[in-house]
Design a protein around this motif. Structure first.
Motif, short mmCIF file in Angstrom:
data_model
loop_
_atom_site.label_atom_id
_atom_site.label_comp_id
_atom_site.label_asym_id
_atom_site.label_seq_id
_atom_site.Cartn_x
_atom_site.Cartn_y
_atom_site.Cartn_z
N LYS A 6 0.88 -1.26 0.04
CA LYS A 6 0.15 0.05 -0.05
C LYS A 6 1.02 1.17 0.15
O LYS A 6 2.02 1.32 0.40
N PHE A 7 0.37 2.28 -0.57
CA PHE A 7 1.08 3.39 -0.46
C PHE A 7 -0.17 4.63 -0.25
O PHE A 7 -1.24 4.45 -0.87
N GLN A 8 0.43 5.75 0.18
CA GLN A 8 -0.68 6.81 0.39
C GLN A 8 0.16 8.20 -0.38
O GLN A 8 1.15 8.39 -0.43
N VAL A 9 -0.93 9.02 -0.93
CA VAL A 9 -0.44 10.36 -1.66
C VAL A 9 -1.26 11.43 -0.77
O VAL A 9 -2.51 11.20 -0.65
N VAL A 10 -0.50 12.24 -0.42
CA VAL A 10 -1.42 13.47 -0.01
C VAL A 10 -1.38 14.57 -1.04
O VAL A 10 -0.82 14.87 -1.88
N LEU A 11 -3.14 14.57 -1.04
CA LEU A 11 -3.45 15.66 -2.28
C LEU A 11 -4.33 16.59 -1.67
O LEU A 11 -5.00 16.32 -0.80
N PRO A 12 -4.20 17.95 -2.25
CA PRO A 12 -5.23 18.64 -2.13
C PRO A 12 -6.83 18.04 -2.57
O PRO A 12 -6.90 17.48 -3.45
N THR A 13 -7.55 18.51 -1.59
CA THR A 13 -9.22 18.05 -1.56
C THR A 13 -9.79 18.21 -3.03
O THR A 13 -10.15 17.21 -3.78
N GLU A 14 -9.43 19.15 -3.58
CA GLU A 14 -9.87 19.60 -4.85
C GLU A 14 -9.31 18.80 -6.02
O GLU A 14 -10.06 18.46 -6.92
N VAL A 15 -8.22 18.54 -5.96
CA VAL A 15 -7.28 17.65 -6.91
C VAL A 15 -8.05 16.36 -6.79
O VAL A 15 -8.42 15.54 -7.83
N LEU A 16 -8.12 15.67 -5.36
CA LEU A 16 -8.75 14.35 -5.52
C LEU A 16 -10.21 14.35 -5.95
O LEU A 16 -10.47 13.32 -6.52
N GLU A 17 -11.05 15.46 -5.60
CA GLU A 17 -12.22 15.35 -6.19
C GLU A 17 -12.44 15.69 -7.85
O GLU A 17 -13.19 14.59 -8.40
N LYS A 18 -11.46 16.38 -8.38
CA LYS A 18 -11.47 16.49 -9.87
C LYS A 18 -10.96 15.00 -10.51
O LYS A 18 -11.37 14.36 -11.29
N SER A 19 -9.98 14.35 -9.78
CA SER A 19 -9.61 13.15 -10.16
C SER A 19 -10.47 12.13 -10.03
O SER A 19 -10.64 11.34 -11.05
N TYR A 20 -11.34 11.90 -9.09
CA TYR A 20 -12.48 11.10 -8.84
C TYR A 20 -13.46 11.11 -10.04
O TYR A 20 -13.80 10.26 -10.68
#
Length: 101
Positions: A6-20
């Protein structure tokens, strides 16, 4: 059994939402699925990686925008007046393009 990590990546919420939203639009179930496919493709050299701007984000000159708006108005008027051309097949389109009208 395949070993996994497993690995984790810290992203701004906006980037994660757009990525989703992008992942769903591309047919993935999640961002994780999209990242997994991307990483596997990179490791198998099945992907050429480049970063470029979205061509639709480029600005056009006011003159060209005016030209495009004029063409749009002319096209919409031709459709409304019934003078616009219409084709139901490639063959029919070629005949229209080849005609002298």
């Amino acid at each position: 059994m395949i070993k996994t990590s497993k690995f984790q990546v810290v992203l701004p919420t906006e980037v994660l939402e757009k990525s989703y939203n992008k992942a769903l639009g591309l047919g993935f179930n999640s961002v994780q699925d999209m990242v997994r496919v991307f990483l596997v493709s990179v490791t198998k050299n099945n992907i050429d990686l480049s970063f470029k701007e979205d061509p639709l984000s480029e600005k056009i000159s006011p003159e060209y925008e005016a030209f495009l708006n004029k063409r749009l108005e002319e096209t919409l008027k031709a459709i409304e007046d019934g003078t616009a051309y219409s084709a139901n097949s490639g063959e029919e389109l070629i005949k229209i393009l080849d005609s002298d009208d």
